[in-house]
Design a protein around this motif. Structure first.
Motif, PDB file in Angstrom:
ATOM      1  N   ARG A  82       3.191   9.117 -11.188  1.00  0.00           N
ATOM      2  CA  ARG A  82       3.285  10.239 -10.381  1.00  0.00           C
ATOM      3  C   ARG A  82       4.187  11.218 -11.447  1.00  0.00           C
ATOM      4  NH1 ARG A  82       7.187  12.287  -6.492  1.00  0.00           N
ATOM      5  NH2 ARG A  82       5.863  13.784  -4.855  1.00  0.00           N
ATOM      6  N   SER A  83       4.966  10.908 -12.469  1.00  0.00           N
ATOM      7  CA  SER A  83       5.811  11.663 -13.201  1.00  0.00           C
ATOM      8  C   SER A  83       4.974  11.944 -14.553  1.00  0.00           C
ATOM      9  CB  SER A  83       7.043  10.796 -13.654  1.00  0.00           C
ATOM     10  OG  SER A  83       7.874  11.631 -14.733  1.00  0.00           O
ATOM     11  N   ASP A  84       4.222  10.945 -15.175  1.00  0.00           N
ATOM     12  CA  ASP A  84       3.703  11.175 -16.316  1.00  0.00           C
ATOM     13  C   ASP A  84       2.159  11.722 -16.210  1.00  0.00           C
ATOM     14  OD1 ASP A  84       5.906  10.147 -17.236  1.00  0.00           O
ATOM     15  OD2 ASP A  84       5.061   8.191 -17.787  1.00  0.00           O
ATOM     16  N   SER A  85       1.469  11.861 -15.024  1.00  0.00           N
ATOM     17  CA  SER A  85       0.123  12.111 -15.049  1.00  0.00           C
ATOM     18  C   SER A  85      -0.190  13.074 -13.733  1.00  0.00           C
ATOM     19  CB  SER A  85      -0.709  10.792 -14.597  1.00  0.00           C
ATOM     20  OG  SER A  85      -0.286   9.827 -15.640  1.00  0.00           O
TER      21      SER A  85
ATOM     22  N   VAL B 270       0.796  -1.327  -0.017  1.00  0.00           N
ATOM     23  CA  VAL B 270       0.054  -0.131   0.120  1.00  0.00           C
ATOM     24  C   VAL B 270       0.707   1.206   0.037  1.00  0.00           C
ATOM     25  CG1 VAL B 270      -1.945   1.204   1.160  1.00  0.00           C
ATOM     26  CG2 VAL B 270      -1.786  -1.184   1.292  1.00  0.00           C
ATOM     27  N   ARG B 271       0.675   2.201  -0.640  1.00  0.00           N
ATOM     28  CA  ARG B 271       1.225   3.552  -0.772  1.00  0.00           C
ATOM     29  C   ARG B 271       0.069   4.645  -1.042  1.00  0.00           C
ATOM     30  NH1 ARG B 271       4.849   0.629   0.126  1.00  0.00           N
ATOM     31  NH2 ARG B 271       7.011   0.399  -0.499  1.00  0.00           N
ATOM     32  N   GLU B 272       0.500   5.684  -0.508  1.00  0.00           N
ATOM     33  CA  GLU B 272      -0.548   6.871  -0.886  1.00  0.00           C
ATOM     34  C   GLU B 272      -0.029   7.740  -2.295  1.00  0.00           C
ATOM     35  OE1 GLU B 272      -1.462  11.099  -1.281  1.00  0.00           O
ATOM     36  OE2 GLU B 272       0.608  10.320  -0.667  1.00  0.00           O
ATOM     37  N   LEU B 273      -0.948   8.125  -3.203  1.00  0.00           N
ATOM     38  CA  LEU B 273      -0.615   8.751  -3.930  1.00  0.00           C
ATOM     39  C   LEU B 273      -1.745   9.753  -4.442  1.00  0.00           C
ATOM     40  CD1 LEU B 273       0.650   9.661  -6.871  1.00  0.00           C
ATOM     41  CD2 LEU B 273      -0.502   7.885  -8.073  1.00  0.00           C
ATOM     42  N   TRP B 274      -1.805  11.231  -4.648  1.00  0.00           N
ATOM     43  CA  TRP B 274      -2.823  11.833  -4.848  1.00  0.00           C
ATOM     44  C   TRP B 274      -4.056  12.038  -3.772  1.00  0.00           C
ATOM     45  CZ3 TRP B 274      -3.363   9.777 -10.511  1.00  0.00           C
ATOM     46  CH2 TRP B 274      -2.346  10.548 -11.190  1.00  0.00           C
ATOM     47  N   GLY B 275      -3.537  11.876  -2.670  1.00  0.00           N
ATOM     48  CA  GLY B 275      -4.572  11.781  -1.488  1.00  0.00           C
ATOM     49  C   GLY B 275      -5.300  10.291  -1.321  1.00  0.00           C
TER      50      GLY B 275
ATOM     51  N   GLY C 170      -5.708  15.302 -11.972  1.00  0.00           N
ATOM     52  CA  GLY C 170      -6.914  15.663 -12.620  1.00  0.00           C
ATOM     53  C   GLY C 170      -7.085  14.751 -14.076  1.00  0.00           C
ATOM     54  N   ILE C 171      -6.062  13.514 -14.135  1.00  0.00           N
ATOM     55  CA  ILE C 171      -6.429  12.651 -15.266  1.00  0.00           C
ATOM     56  C   ILE C 171      -7.439  12.098 -15.210  1.00  0.00           C
ATOM     57  CG2 ILE C 171      -5.091  10.841 -13.964  1.00  0.00           C
ATOM     58  CD1 ILE C 171      -3.660  10.203 -16.797  1.00  0.00           C
ATOM     59  N   SER C 172      -8.280  11.841 -16.626  1.00  0.00           N
ATOM     60  CA  SER C 172      -9.354  11.060 -16.500  1.00  0.00           C
ATOM     61  C   SER C 172      -9.097   9.588 -16.375  1.00  0.00           C
ATOM     62  CB  SER C 172     -10.334  11.224 -18.031  1.00  0.00           C
ATOM     63  OG  SER C 172      -9.408  10.475 -18.733  1.00  0.00           O
TER      64      SER C 172
END
Length: 269
Positions: A141-144, A95-100, A147-149
């Protein structure tokens, strides 16, 4: 080989029946005695149970089997170790956190010698699976951006997963608690249960459930596994390279990529 189990549902649902079948394969009816884990999403939170021992003899796994934890998305794994020692740090799901959001990852297969590119996320243990997860999140995290759909993000996940599959066996479960992404290179199956519901019997335990008495007519519950868990239901078998994005029990995006033909190694992370 290790085994995977996930659930996507349109209403909070417990995983007791399927989890009971899977845990028997962790040291009783199967050899996957090197750790087990399960993650249940509850709102924005995630409840995780991990152990580095056999699930078939685990008192904690017994509690999870008999305590109905309601969730719309769940991710499970039982391990037969190949890469990395048998310890809690090497136990899936990771498990990791990304974008909340909490992102959860479980992997079945092996990419021998895989090393992630340097980035924000780093492995804690020494499995290729956790290294893959960190590499995947670093690329996202680097490419997106947040707000990405969903469709655009899925396209990128498919691209990354296909690249990994060209380097080894890569059967994947990935979720952020909203959707569930699955990718198959060797073995994966699914079943979607909806009205009219009927009974089902586990392969690995003398347990039968009547889903009609446990559900409402509006419920949709899908289960994704490495190997079918029941003897009296029709499971849908994935093709090599097939991927599906699940949302509230339904497939909302799917496709099939060209991947090398592979046999699954007997030991697995």
């Amino acid at each position: 080989m290790c085994e995977l189990l996930a659930m996507s549902a349109n209403t909070p649902t417990d995983l007791c029946f399927s989890f009971t079948g899977l845990t028997r394969r962790g040291g009783a009816t199967g050899p996957h005695r090197d750790g087990w884990g399960v993650a249940f999403y509850e709102g924005k939170g995630v409840r995780v149970f991990l152990e580095s021992g056999a699930s078939a003899s685990s008192r904690i796994a017994e509690v999870v089997q008999t305590h109905p934890i309601k969730s719309e998305v769940a991710v499970c794994h039982i391990r037969q170790a190949n890469v990395g020692e048998v310890c809690l740090a090497n136990t899936h799901p990771f498990v990791r956190e990304l974008w909340g959001q909490y992102w959860t990852f479980a992997h079945n297969g092996q990419l021998q010698g895989f090393r992630p590119s340097p980035g924000f996320y780093q492995p804690v243990g020494d499995t290729d699976s956790e290294a893959l997860f960190c590499d995947l999140l670093n690329r996202i995290r680097s490419d997106s951006d947040p707000g990405i759909s969903r469709q655009a993000l899925t396209d990128r996940l498919v691209t990354y997963a296909t690249e990994y599959a060209h380097r080894g066996v890569f059967n994947l479960l990935l979720s952020n608690g909203d959707w569930l992404f699955t990718f198959c290179t060797t073995r994966m199956a699914s079943i979607t249960r909806r009205a009219p519901f009927g009974p089902a019997r586990l392969k690995d335990a003398d347990v039968t459930v009547d889903f009609e008495s446990e559900t409402t007519p509006n419920d949709i519950v899908s289960v994704i596994v490495t190997e079918p868990l029941t003897t009296d239901e029709q499971w849908d078998i994935y093709a090599p390279g097939e991927w599906r994005l699940w949302f509230k029990g339904e497939v909302v995006q799917s496709g099939c990529e060209s991947v090398p033909a592979r046999s699954h190694p007997h030991p697995s992370v």
